[in-house]
Design a protein around this motif. Sequence first.
Motif, PDB file in Angstrom:
ATOM      1  N   GLY A  31     -10.556  -0.583   7.897  1.00 49.32           N
ATOM      2  CA  GLY A  31      -9.811   0.209   8.875  1.00 49.32           C
ATOM      3  C   GLY A  31      -8.387   0.447   8.432  1.00 49.32           C
ATOM      4  N   ASN A  32      -7.762  -0.573   7.853  1.00 50.46           N
ATOM      5  CA  ASN A  32      -6.391  -0.421   7.372  1.00 50.46           C
ATOM      6  C   ASN A  32      -6.320   0.488   6.145  1.00 50.46           C
ATOM      7  N   ILE A  33      -7.311   0.396   5.276  1.00 53.02           N
ATOM      8  CA  ILE A  33      -7.338   1.295   4.116  1.00 53.02           C
ATOM      9  C   ILE A  33      -7.469   2.743   4.578  1.00 53.02           C
ATOM     10  N   ALA A  34      -8.357   2.966   5.566  1.00 57.06           N
ATOM     11  CA  ALA A  34      -8.494   4.317   6.119  1.00 57.06           C
ATOM     12  C   ALA A  34      -7.175   4.780   6.727  1.00 57.06           C
ATOM     13  N   ALA A  35      -6.511   3.883   7.471  1.00 59.60           N
ATOM     14  CA  ALA A  35      -5.208   4.226   8.050  1.00 59.60           C
ATOM     15  C   ALA A  35      -4.204   4.535   6.955  1.00 59.60           C
ATOM     16  N   GLY A  36      -4.256   3.782   5.846  1.00 62.82           N
ATOM     17  CA  GLY A  36      -3.333   4.005   4.744  1.00 62.82           C
ATOM     18  C   GLY A  36      -3.497   5.368   4.116  1.00 62.82           C
ATOM     19  N   PHE A  37      -4.733   5.795   3.919  1.00 62.66           N
ATOM     20  CA  PHE A  37      -4.946   7.109   3.312  1.00 62.66           C
ATOM     21  C   PHE A  37      -4.656   8.241   4.295  1.00 62.66           C
ATOM     22  N   LEU A  38      -4.778   7.953   5.593  1.00 61.79           N
ATOM     23  CA  LEU A  38      -4.436   8.972   6.586  1.00 61.79           C
ATOM     24  C   LEU A  38      -2.928   9.125   6.753  1.00 61.79           C
ATOM     25  N   THR A  39      -2.213   8.017   6.686  1.00 61.48           N
ATOM     26  CA  THR A  39      -0.789   8.033   7.023  1.00 61.48           C
ATOM     27  C   THR A  39       0.131   7.815   5.834  1.00 61.48           C
ATOM     28  N   GLY A  40      -0.392   7.259   4.739  1.00 62.68           N
ATOM     29  CA  GLY A  40       0.429   7.006   3.563  1.00 62.68           C
ATOM     30  C   GLY A  40       0.741   5.545   3.333  1.00 62.68           C
ATOM     31  N   PHE A  65       0.847  -1.198   0.000  1.00 64.87           N
ATOM     32  CA  PHE A  65       0.000   0.000   0.000  1.00 64.87           C
ATOM     33  C   PHE A  65       0.877   1.239   0.000  1.00 64.87           C
ATOM     34  N   ASP A  66       0.662   2.103  -0.987  1.00 68.55           N
ATOM     35  CA  ASP A  66       1.378   3.372  -1.062  1.00 68.55           C
ATOM     36  C   ASP A  66       0.394   4.422  -1.550  1.00 68.55           C
ATOM     37  N   ARG A  67       0.058   5.360  -0.688  1.00 66.79           N
ATOM     38  CA  ARG A  67      -0.964   6.354  -1.021  1.00 66.79           C
ATOM     39  C   ARG A  67      -0.603   7.153  -2.256  1.00 66.79           C
ATOM     40  N   ALA A  68       0.650   7.539  -2.356  1.00 69.60           N
ATOM     41  CA  ALA A  68       1.065   8.356  -3.499  1.00 69.60           C
ATOM     42  C   ALA A  68       0.900   7.596  -4.811  1.00 69.60           C
ATOM     43  N   LEU A  69       1.294   6.308  -4.814  1.00 65.58           N
ATOM     44  CA  LEU A  69       1.164   5.511  -6.030  1.00 65.58           C
ATOM     45  C   LEU A  69      -0.288   5.219  -6.367  1.00 65.58           C
ATOM     46  N   ILE A  70      -1.114   5.053  -5.346  1.00 67.72           N
ATOM     47  CA  ILE A  70      -2.547   4.835  -5.576  1.00 67.72           C
ATOM     48  C   ILE A  70      -3.158   6.060  -6.250  1.00 67.72           C
ATOM     49  N   LEU A  71      -2.808   7.233  -5.753  1.00 68.45           N
ATOM     50  CA  LEU A  71      -3.354   8.464  -6.330  1.00 68.45           C
ATOM     51  C   LEU A  71      -2.838   8.722  -7.744  1.00 68.45           C
ATOM     52  N   ARG A  72      -1.748   8.048  -8.102  1.00 68.31           N
ATOM     53  CA  ARG A  72      -1.239   8.142  -9.474  1.00 68.31           C
ATOM     54  C   ARG A  72      -1.878   7.114 -10.399  1.00 68.31           C
ATOM     55  N   GLY A  73      -2.742   6.274  -9.873  1.00 63.21           N
ATOM     56  CA  GLY A  73      -3.465   5.340 -10.726  1.00 63.21           C
ATOM     57  C   GLY A  73      -3.271   3.878 -10.410  1.00 63.21           C
ATOM     58  N   GLU A  74      -2.362   3.523  -9.499  1.00 62.31           N
ATOM     59  CA  GLU A  74      -2.133   2.114  -9.175  1.00 62.31           C
ATOM     60  C   GLU A  74      -3.122   1.676  -8.089  1.00 62.31           C
ATOM     61  N   ILE A  75      -4.398   1.649  -8.497  1.00 67.62           N
ATOM     62  CA  ILE A  75      -5.473   1.499  -7.515  1.00 67.62           C
ATOM     63  C   ILE A  75      -5.540   0.098  -6.914  1.00 67.62           C
TER      64      ILE A  75
END
Length: 212
Positions: free
Chosen positions: A109-118, A48-58
């Motif tokens: 819960g972990n996804i929420a934590a991932g978007f909060l913390t990266g 899980f990497d928030r920055a990469l997800i926001l770049r399209g690696e959903i």
Amino acid sequence: MRWLNDLERRIGRHYIPNLMKYLTLAMLGVFILEYLPLPKSAWYLLYFDRALILRGEIWRVITFIFLPPTGSLIFILINLYFYYFLGASLESHFGGARFNIYYGIGILGNIAAGFLTGTATNSYLNTSLLLAFAVLYPDMEFMLFFFLPVKVRWIGWAWGLYLLYQLIVVSWPYKVALVLSFLPFILFFGKKAWLQLRMDGRRLLRWINTRK
């Protein structure tokens, strides 16, 4: 818990039976892929990497749950079997739909934590299965180090104290991940765990007093 009963009825048959079997097999598959000559490691492609997800690696929103614990092959196999045993036992107790809800809340819960913390991790969620098992079957014995019989209640205590220590010393992203990973445990077992904790505390004090 009325909301849980309502949610279970809505899910009906639309759940994944033997969920933990598929999760542990996926973790084993990722572990094996790490030893193949791929251009990039499987771990690198799935974490899980928030920055990469926001770049399209959903796909990273969910694929982090397939990452195995780190260690040697023997350690991995023992851990995965243990995860499977705990998950299968909880599913047998709850029923498949309710266990899917439990694990699904932990994933969210972990996804929420991932978007909060990266970043996000599945390790705390899988650890919560042990504490849930300890609440349901406190008097069952495990063979610690394959030769020392220990009741699950005391293993649960030890892990609970270790997690409290983790909550103090780890960085804040992992604090958030830990708390949100244990959200399903709190929702499902919070009251029962507290009552059992008080009862075990009294039992421990009585045992100490008899040794004086």
